[in-house]
Motif scaffolding. Sequence first.
Motif, mmCIF file in Angstrom:
data_model
loop_
_atom_site.group_PDB
_atom_site.id
_atom_site.type_symbol
_atom_site.label_atom_id
_atom_site.label_comp_id
_atom_site.label_asym_id
_atom_site.label_seq_id
_atom_site.Cartn_x
_atom_site.Cartn_y
_atom_site.Cartn_z
ATOM 1 N N LEU A 79 82.746 5.246 83.285
ATOM 2 C CA LEU A 79 81.658 6.220 83.402
ATOM 3 C C LEU A 79 80.338 5.551 83.059
ATOM 4 N N PRO A 80 79.220 6.092 83.565
ATOM 5 C CA PRO A 80 77.918 5.591 83.115
ATOM 6 C C PRO A 80 77.659 6.060 81.683
ATOM 7 N N LEU A 81 77.464 5.118 80.772
ATOM 8 C CA LEU A 81 77.300 5.428 79.355
ATOM 9 C C LEU A 81 75.913 5.047 78.868
ATOM 10 N N PHE A 82 75.311 5.954 78.119
ATOM 11 C CA PHE A 82 74.008 5.694 77.498
ATOM 12 C C PHE A 82 74.239 4.999 76.156
ATOM 13 N N ARG A 83 73.458 3.963 75.888
ATOM 14 C CA ARG A 83 73.611 3.191 74.649
ATOM 15 C C ARG A 83 73.000 3.944 73.458
ATOM 16 N N GLY A 98 71.111 4.953 66.626
ATOM 17 C CA GLY A 98 71.623 5.641 65.446
ATOM 18 C C GLY A 98 72.783 6.592 65.673
ATOM 19 N N ASP A 99 73.211 6.787 66.941
ATOM 20 C CA ASP A 99 74.355 7.656 67.197
ATOM 21 C C ASP A 99 75.639 6.906 66.845
ATOM 22 N N ASP A 100 76.747 7.641 66.719
ATOM 23 C CA ASP A 100 77.988 6.996 66.307
ATOM 24 C C ASP A 100 78.827 6.491 67.480
ATOM 25 N N GLN A 101 78.465 6.828 68.715
ATOM 26 C CA GLN A 101 79.128 6.268 69.880
ATOM 27 C C GLN A 101 78.232 6.423 71.097
ATOM 28 N N ASP A 102 78.462 5.588 72.109
ATOM 29 C CA ASP A 102 77.711 5.718 73.352
ATOM 30 C C ASP A 102 78.202 6.958 74.098
ATOM 31 N N ARG A 103 77.305 7.547 74.881
ATOM 32 C CA ARG A 103 77.594 8.857 75.460
ATOM 33 C C ARG A 103 77.577 8.832 76.991
ATOM 34 N N PRO A 104 78.561 9.477 77.642
ATOM 35 C CA PRO A 104 78.561 9.542 79.107
ATOM 36 C C PRO A 104 77.471 10.487 79.609
ATOM 37 N N ILE A 105 76.808 10.088 80.693
ATOM 38 C CA ILE A 105 75.794 10.962 81.278
ATOM 39 C C ILE A 105 76.299 11.618 82.566
ATOM 40 N N ARG A 152 72.632 12.527 69.456
ATOM 41 C CA ARG A 152 72.606 11.933 70.793
ATOM 42 C C ARG A 152 71.316 12.250 71.533
ATOM 43 N N ILE A 153 70.793 13.485 71.369
ATOM 44 C CA ILE A 153 69.563 13.809 72.087
ATOM 45 C C ILE A 153 68.361 13.161 71.410
ATOM 46 N N GLN A 154 68.432 12.988 70.083
ATOM 47 C CA GLN A 154 67.382 12.229 69.393
ATOM 48 C C GLN A 154 67.370 10.791 69.891
ATOM 49 N N ALA A 155 68.564 10.224 70.090
ATOM 50 C CA ALA A 155 68.663 8.864 70.603
ATOM 51 C C ALA A 155 68.059 8.781 72.005
ATOM 52 N N ALA A 156 68.364 9.779 72.845
ATOM 53 C CA ALA A 156 67.848 9.778 74.216
ATOM 54 C C ALA A 156 66.328 9.859 74.238
#
Length: 575
Positions: free
Chosen positions: A306-310, A315-322, A363-367
């Motif tokens: 999947l496309p994953l956001f770093r 500061g997030d605990d894992q990369d997240r799929p978009i 995750r949204i703070q990271a984005a």
Amino acid sequence: MSLYTRFTAHLNAVLDALEAEGALPAGLARKSVTVEPPRDPSHGDLATNAAMVLAKPAGTNPRALAEQIVGKLRALAEVESADIAGPGFINLRLTDATWRAELDAIHAGGEAYGRSSSGAGVTVNVEYVSANPTGPMHMGHCRGAVVGDALATLLEAIGHRVIREYYINDAGGQVDVLARSAHLRYREALGEDVGAIPEGLYPGDYLVPVGQALAAEYGDRYVGAPEQEWLATFRAFAVARMMDMIRADLALLGIHHDVFSSEAELQAAGKPEAAEAWLRAHDLVYDGVLEAPKGETPEDWEPVELPLFRSTKFGDDQDRPIRKSNGSWTYFGADMAYHFQKAQNADQLIDIWGADHAGTVKRIQAAVAALTEGRARFDVKLIQMVRLLRDGEPVKMSKRAGNFVTLADVVREVGKDVVRFTMLTRKADAQMDFDFAKVVEASKDNPVFYVQYAHARISSLGRRAEEAGIALPQPDLSLLGTQELELVKLAAQFPRVVEGAAQAREPHRIAFYLNDLASAFHGWWNLGNDNPRARVILADDPAVTSARLSLSRGIGQIIRNGLALMGVAALTEMQ
């Protein structure tokens, strides 16, 4: 300029003079230097930590530096005394004339007293409510709506340009359910007996007029038509009607948004694709495989690229799929693009979310940090739910709504001002009980009543003086005694409270302050119960009456200004 701002300027002038004399190195950071009321009022009127903060970087002893600062502060005409406490704190006591002048400043400032331009030039987007467009507003939405609206007003009060925004979640599965629910009511409006509302559809009676409107618009055209022929049409129609209902419900609370952004329109315009392209260009999205779920792995789980956001980079605990495995956007992917859109027109972003969304904050703070390259301040305020009670017992649900109590019903029962004030009587992240009996109780334990009663008492004074036939001279504020000046000192804190509440994004501070001010006023008023000479209106002493009326009206002005920030009217009479 408020009294606290003025004394900050005085202190900076003193520090500038010490730098010019060589007693302080030039260019020391003063960001942590404060001028505020001392914790113990017996220590004085103002306190500063300047010597404590600056001594170490200046290479000197805090008390020695405090002696130099105090020597210059004592020369100010407004300062009665300046003393050093403990290792180097400085306490100031101001002259009575200074406090009398501040009362004049309150009158002169009027509605503008407490406002400032400290936030000028900075645009803040405040997104709040953003309830799914599937029904009327309920009390679960109310607290966030009030907190967001009061916060937006606070930010405007310190000079920010504010964009009030509502995000319409009209691209998810819940709006398809809404369309199917509306189709059922449409068939009902055309005479079909639909029976009990099937599980999985919205049961509320609020969809009956939507079905009737659809029947009037389309006749029986879609009664037996396959879903693919009417789903998109009914979805758009129902969402538009729900948003009309939501706007009307919010208007009952005095809430109006500047911008309504549609998730469906966002996706149709290709905004998520644009955000993904930008992130890939900056190596912040990559194609990868998520880690297996922690604990026992489900039998149907299989690794999918999947496309994953770093997001771990921020500061997030894992990369997240978009995106999902079928190529559609995850909720996070769409939300990320939405925040990217908001950041194009604002320097700072604030989201007001329910506490159940706490897990998505990082995750949204990271984005936002990634997409704005760290330029935009982004805050998320989490709002705890409100428990509705009637005489201590949980309130029954609304048949019309289906499974919740509508905001409109609550506002119509107790009034807009009671609802708004009550929602701000606790920190947003603290649990709250809303008891229908207690919020309208005429008691000092009810802050809504207590503050309104203080203003109504003040409003009555002019009428009472007129009825007594007292010819009032120009106020001679030198006739005010120590207790009266203590009230002025509390009133003078209002601009500082407004600034602090706005900076901390905590509008409940205004309600807390107003309750303290009302309590102090009532305490002063009640002195007249035991001592007639302590009353505000003295028929045989027009001069003292005039001075005390001036004080009372100054307190009334502060209460009005504070209530205005909360979106609450100041009552002149209590029923």
